[in-house]
Design a protein around this motif. Structure first.
Motif, PDB file in Angstrom:
ATOM      1  N   ASN A   2      -5.197  18.430 -32.064  1.00  0.00           N
ATOM      2  CA  ASN A   2      -3.992  19.242 -32.152  1.00  0.00           C
ATOM      3  C   ASN A   2      -4.257  20.681 -31.743  1.00  0.00           C
ATOM      4  OD1 ASN A   2      -2.406  17.125 -32.972  1.00  0.00           O
ATOM      5  ND2 ASN A   2      -2.725  17.493 -35.149  1.00  0.00           N
ATOM      6  N   ARG A   3      -5.448  21.185 -32.032  1.00  0.00           N
ATOM      7  CA  ARG A   3      -5.786  22.559 -31.646  1.00  0.00           C
ATOM      8  C   ARG A   3      -5.854  22.696 -30.123  1.00  0.00           C
ATOM      9  NH1 ARG A   3     -10.367  24.768 -35.860  1.00  0.00           N
ATOM     10  NH2 ARG A   3      -9.052  24.663 -37.697  1.00  0.00           N
ATOM     11  N   ARG A   4      -6.367  21.656 -29.485  1.00  0.00           N
ATOM     12  CA  ARG A   4      -6.454  21.690 -28.026  1.00  0.00           C
ATOM     13  C   ARG A   4      -5.061  21.715 -27.407  1.00  0.00           C
ATOM     14  NH1 ARG A   4     -11.196  17.306 -26.719  1.00  0.00           N
ATOM     15  NH2 ARG A   4     -12.881  18.461 -27.735  1.00  0.00           N
ATOM     16  N   ILE A   5      -4.166  20.904 -27.947  1.00  0.00           N
ATOM     17  CA  ILE A   5      -2.804  20.871 -27.427  1.00  0.00           C
ATOM     18  C   ILE A   5      -2.125  22.208 -27.672  1.00  0.00           C
ATOM     19  CG2 ILE A   5      -0.529  19.798 -27.698  1.00  0.00           C
ATOM     20  CD1 ILE A   5      -2.005  17.175 -28.293  1.00  0.00           C
ATOM     21  N   LEU A   6      -2.328  22.777 -28.861  1.00  0.00           N
ATOM     22  CA  LEU A   6      -1.742  24.070 -29.190  1.00  0.00           C
ATOM     23  C   LEU A   6      -2.295  25.170 -28.278  1.00  0.00           C
ATOM     24  CD1 LEU A   6       0.138  25.637 -31.040  1.00  0.00           C
ATOM     25  CD2 LEU A   6      -1.766  25.945 -32.608  1.00  0.00           C
ATOM     26  N   ALA A   7      -3.606  25.145 -28.025  1.00  0.00           N
ATOM     27  CA  ALA A   7      -4.221  26.140 -27.143  1.00  0.00           C
ATOM     28  C   ALA A   7      -3.703  25.987 -25.715  1.00  0.00           C
ATOM     29  CB  ALA A   7      -5.732  26.010 -27.181  1.00  0.00           C
ATOM     30  N   LEU A   8      -3.542  24.745 -25.254  1.00  0.00           N
ATOM     31  CA  LEU A   8      -3.025  24.505 -23.910  1.00  0.00           C
ATOM     32  C   LEU A   8      -1.580  24.983 -23.799  1.00  0.00           C
ATOM     33  CD1 LEU A   8      -3.455  23.306 -21.107  1.00  0.00           C
ATOM     34  CD2 LEU A   8      -2.681  21.121 -22.010  1.00  0.00           C
ATOM     35  N   ALA A   9      -0.781  24.728 -24.814  1.00  0.00           N
ATOM     36  CA  ALA A   9       0.612  25.178 -24.801  1.00  0.00           C
ATOM     37  C   ALA A   9       0.681  26.702 -24.814  1.00  0.00           C
ATOM     38  CB  ALA A   9       1.359  24.593 -25.991  1.00  0.00           C
ATOM     39  N   ALA A  10      -0.172  27.350 -25.612  1.00  0.00           N
ATOM     40  CA  ALA A  10      -0.187  28.813 -25.663  1.00  0.00           C
ATOM     41  C   ALA A  10      -0.608  29.393 -24.318  1.00  0.00           C
ATOM     42  CB  ALA A  10      -1.125  29.292 -26.765  1.00  0.00           C
ATOM     43  N   ALA A  11      -1.573  28.767 -23.662  1.00  0.00           N
ATOM     44  CA  ALA A  11      -2.014  29.245 -22.353  1.00  0.00           C
ATOM     45  C   ALA A  11      -0.898  29.110 -21.322  1.00  0.00           C
ATOM     46  CB  ALA A  11      -3.250  28.480 -21.904  1.00  0.00           C
ATOM     47  N   CYS A  12      -0.142  28.016 -21.382  1.00  0.00           N
ATOM     48  CA  CYS A  12       0.969  27.829 -20.439  1.00  0.00           C
ATOM     49  C   CYS A  12       2.072  28.855 -20.674  1.00  0.00           C
ATOM     50  CB  CYS A  12       1.528  26.414 -20.568  1.00  0.00           C
ATOM     51  SG  CYS A  12       0.409  25.154 -19.926  1.00  0.00           S
ATOM     52  N   VAL A  13       2.346  29.157 -21.940  1.00  0.00           N
ATOM     53  CA  VAL A  13       3.381  30.137 -22.257  1.00  0.00           C
ATOM     54  C   VAL A  13       2.955  31.519 -21.781  1.00  0.00           C
ATOM     55  CG1 VAL A  13       4.538  31.322 -24.157  1.00  0.00           C
ATOM     56  CG2 VAL A  13       4.368  28.833 -24.166  1.00  0.00           C
ATOM     57  N   LEU A  14       1.693  31.885 -22.021  1.00  0.00           N
ATOM     58  CA  LEU A  14       1.215  33.201 -21.606  1.00  0.00           C
ATOM     59  C   LEU A  14       1.120  33.332 -20.093  1.00  0.00           C
ATOM     60  CD1 LEU A  14      -1.528  33.939 -24.268  1.00  0.00           C
ATOM     61  CD2 LEU A  14       0.729  34.979 -24.069  1.00  0.00           C
ATOM     62  N   ALA A  15       0.871  32.230 -19.400  1.00  0.00           N
ATOM     63  CA  ALA A  15       0.766  32.279 -17.934  1.00  0.00           C
ATOM     64  C   ALA A  15       2.107  32.611 -17.298  1.00  0.00           C
ATOM     65  CB  ALA A  15       0.247  30.955 -17.406  1.00  0.00           C
ATOM     66  N   GLY A  16       3.202  32.316 -17.966  1.00  0.00           N
ATOM     67  CA  GLY A  16       4.521  32.580 -17.418  1.00  0.00           C
ATOM     68  C   GLY A  16       5.059  33.952 -17.749  1.00  0.00           C
ATOM     69  N   CYS A  17       4.245  34.806 -18.344  1.00  0.00           N
ATOM     70  CA  CYS A  17       4.710  36.127 -18.787  1.00  0.00           C
ATOM     71  C   CYS A  17       4.395  37.213 -17.768  1.00  0.00           C
ATOM     72  CB  CYS A  17       4.077  36.494 -20.127  1.00  0.00           C
ATOM     73  SG  CYS A  17       4.634  35.489 -21.485  1.00  0.00           S
ATOM     74  N   GLY A  18       4.647  36.991 -16.511  1.00  0.00           N
ATOM     75  CA  GLY A  18       4.384  38.017 -15.504  1.00  0.00           C
ATOM     76  C   GLY A  18       5.465  39.075 -15.500  1.00  0.00           C
ATOM     77  N   GLN A  19       5.083  40.307 -15.240  1.00  0.00           N
ATOM     78  CA  GLN A  19       6.052  41.401 -15.203  1.00  0.00           C
ATOM     79  C   GLN A  19       6.748  41.389 -13.851  1.00  0.00           C
ATOM     80  OE1 GLN A  19       4.434  45.251 -15.881  1.00  0.00           O
ATOM     81  NE2 GLN A  19       6.401  46.262 -15.859  1.00  0.00           N
ATOM     82  N   LYS A  20       8.058  41.461 -13.863  1.00  0.00           N
ATOM     83  CA  LYS A  20       8.842  41.414 -12.632  1.00  0.00           C
ATOM     84  C   LYS A  20       9.516  42.741 -12.326  1.00  0.00           C
ATOM     85  CE  LYS A  20       8.348  36.937 -12.142  1.00  0.00           C
ATOM     86  NZ  LYS A  20       7.705  36.284 -11.085  1.00  0.00           N
TER      87      LYS A  20
END
Length: 79
Positions: A2-20
């Motif tokens: 579950n920690r791996r899935i949570l870490a992967l989800a957090a990484a995906c969310v943070l990857a989409g936070c680019g400044q526009k």
């Protein structure tokens, strides 16, 4: 697991936070001065554009079949 899935989800969310937003100089800083002979100071968008020499257009002609090479007058044996 579950920690791996949570870490992967957090990484995906943070990857989409680019400044526009548009680029602006830091507080207390200014853009470079206008080029010599120009009355207009370029903005950040104009400064980010590449000139022709920095990014030339490619003109590549692909060969459809093999061709014999032309004689090269500068291909001389070593002396």
């Amino acid at each position: 697991m579950n920690r791996r899935i949570l870490a992967l989800a957090a990484a995906c969310v943070l990857a989409g936070c680019g400044q526009k937003a548009d680029l602006k100089p830091l507080p207390g800083q200014t853009l470079p001065v206008a080029p010599l002979g120009s009355d207009v100071q370029p903005d950040s968008e104009a400064l980010l554009e590449l000139d022709t020499q920095a990014a030339p257009e490619r003109n590549v002609e692909l060969r459809r079949r093999s061709e014999s090479r032309e004689d090269d007058p500068f291909d001389l044996p070593p002396e």
